[in-house]
Design a protein around this motif. Sequence first.
Motif, PDB file in Angstrom:
ATOM      1  N   VAL A  19       0.871  -1.293   0.008  1.00 15.00           N
ATOM      2  CA  VAL A  19       0.076  -0.010   0.176  1.00 15.00           C
ATOM      3  C   VAL A  19       0.916   1.246  -0.085  1.00 15.00           C
ATOM      4  O   VAL A  19       1.818   1.523   0.852  1.00 15.00           O
ATOM      5  N   GLU A  45       6.122  -1.667   7.004  1.00 13.39           N
ATOM      6  CA  GLU A  45       4.970  -1.861   7.612  1.00 13.39           C
ATOM      7  C   GLU A  45       3.881  -1.991   6.766  1.00 13.39           C
ATOM      8  O   GLU A  45       2.657  -2.503   7.350  1.00 13.39           O
ATOM      9  N   GLN A  46       3.966  -1.466   5.738  1.00 10.24           N
ATOM     10  CA  GLN A  46       2.857  -1.407   4.692  1.00 10.24           C
ATOM     11  C   GLN A  46       2.977  -2.553   3.870  1.00 10.24           C
ATOM     12  O   GLN A  46       2.251  -2.670   3.000  1.00 10.24           O
ATOM     13  N   SER A  48       2.110  -6.816   3.114  1.00  9.73           N
ATOM     14  CA  SER A  48       1.397  -7.779   3.786  1.00  9.73           C
ATOM     15  C   SER A  48       1.565  -8.882   2.721  1.00  9.73           C
ATOM     16  O   SER A  48       1.727  -8.750   1.560  1.00  9.73           O
ATOM     17  N   SER A  84      -5.794   0.448   0.843  1.00 10.26           N
ATOM     18  CA  SER A  84      -5.619  -0.844   1.485  1.00 10.26           C
ATOM     19  C   SER A  84      -6.890  -1.703   1.135  1.00 10.26           C
ATOM     20  O   SER A  84      -7.054  -2.956   1.318  1.00 10.26           O
ATOM     21  N   SER A 112      -1.494  -6.419   8.821  1.00  9.93           N
ATOM     22  CA  SER A 112      -0.703  -5.510   9.279  1.00  9.93           C
ATOM     23  C   SER A 112      -0.868  -3.960   8.859  1.00  9.93           C
ATOM     24  O   SER A 112      -0.656  -2.862   9.580  1.00  9.93           O
ATOM     25  N   GLY A 113      -1.201  -4.042   7.488  1.00 11.72           N
ATOM     26  CA  GLY A 113      -1.408  -2.718   6.692  1.00 11.72           C
ATOM     27  C   GLY A 113      -2.597  -2.072   7.582  1.00 11.72           C
ATOM     28  O   GLY A 113      -2.441  -0.531   7.699  1.00 11.72           O
ATOM     29  N   LYS A 116      -1.548  -0.733  11.000  1.00  7.65           N
ATOM     30  CA  LYS A 116      -0.482   0.488  10.976  1.00  7.65           C
ATOM     31  C   LYS A 116      -1.449   1.709  10.545  1.00  7.65           C
ATOM     32  O   LYS A 116      -1.355   2.690  11.196  1.00  7.65           O
ATOM     33  N   GLU A 117      -2.608   1.639   9.686  1.00  8.22           N
ATOM     34  CA  GLU A 117      -3.413   2.779   9.477  1.00  8.22           C
ATOM     35  C   GLU A 117      -4.293   3.362  10.767  1.00  8.22           C
ATOM     36  O   GLU A 117      -4.282   4.271  11.034  1.00  8.22           O
TER      37      GLU A 117
END
Length: 222
Positions: A19, A45-46, A48, A84, A112-113, A116-117
């Motif tokens: 993403v 971290e973006q 997946s 996402s 995980s994305g 994070k958002e």
Amino acid sequence: MIEDLKEGTILPPVVIGIVTDANKYKKVKKGEITCEQLITDDAMEQLSIIDGMQRTTALMKAVSEKEEVNQRELRVEYWISDNSNSLLYRMLILNTGQVPWNVRRQIEIVFSGIVKEIKENVAGIEVFEIDDSAKRSKGGQYQADGLVELFLAFGARTWKINTKEKLTDEFTRHDFLQSSGETDLVRLFCEVLKCMVQMDILLDAKYKKKEENSGGKKKKVL
């Protein structure tokens, strides 16, 4: 699979979802930047795992047992989006039912994305992941897998989702996809979550203040 990998088996590609922001996404479509250029330390971290969780787990185990495996090439495919939501349906379809780790770890890796958002857009929230030793001690603290389950229930327009059984349910997937298409689901969820977090923090502060005023003693209810 681990023994096969140690003997040189060639795996199908591992699919990674990325993403990125709208500007970089346009540049990728125009060929101005490559997928590899999107993968920086800040962007990790973006990422997946869209497809290949079991293969990734087996590969890590094979490398730990035979270092030579780490020198072989692995085919990787990238699915890139500036939102996402467009990756969520693929995550549900391809990863549900594959449990190389426990269900909680699978949820946190696949989504995980989204986690994070939530961290970036919900003020005052503190998110604990499976490898964190911390436990909830005040308002505004939540487990990552619990937030993901709440998000999935929100998207599927239901009050509860059994992540081990219901993620494969066609009705849930259909409703979730429909909701994703109608609006920016993650943004809308974060707006609702902000209200919940604020209320949680206020109630926690009020309860602790009441305890302090009573000398920290709890009344026994008969």
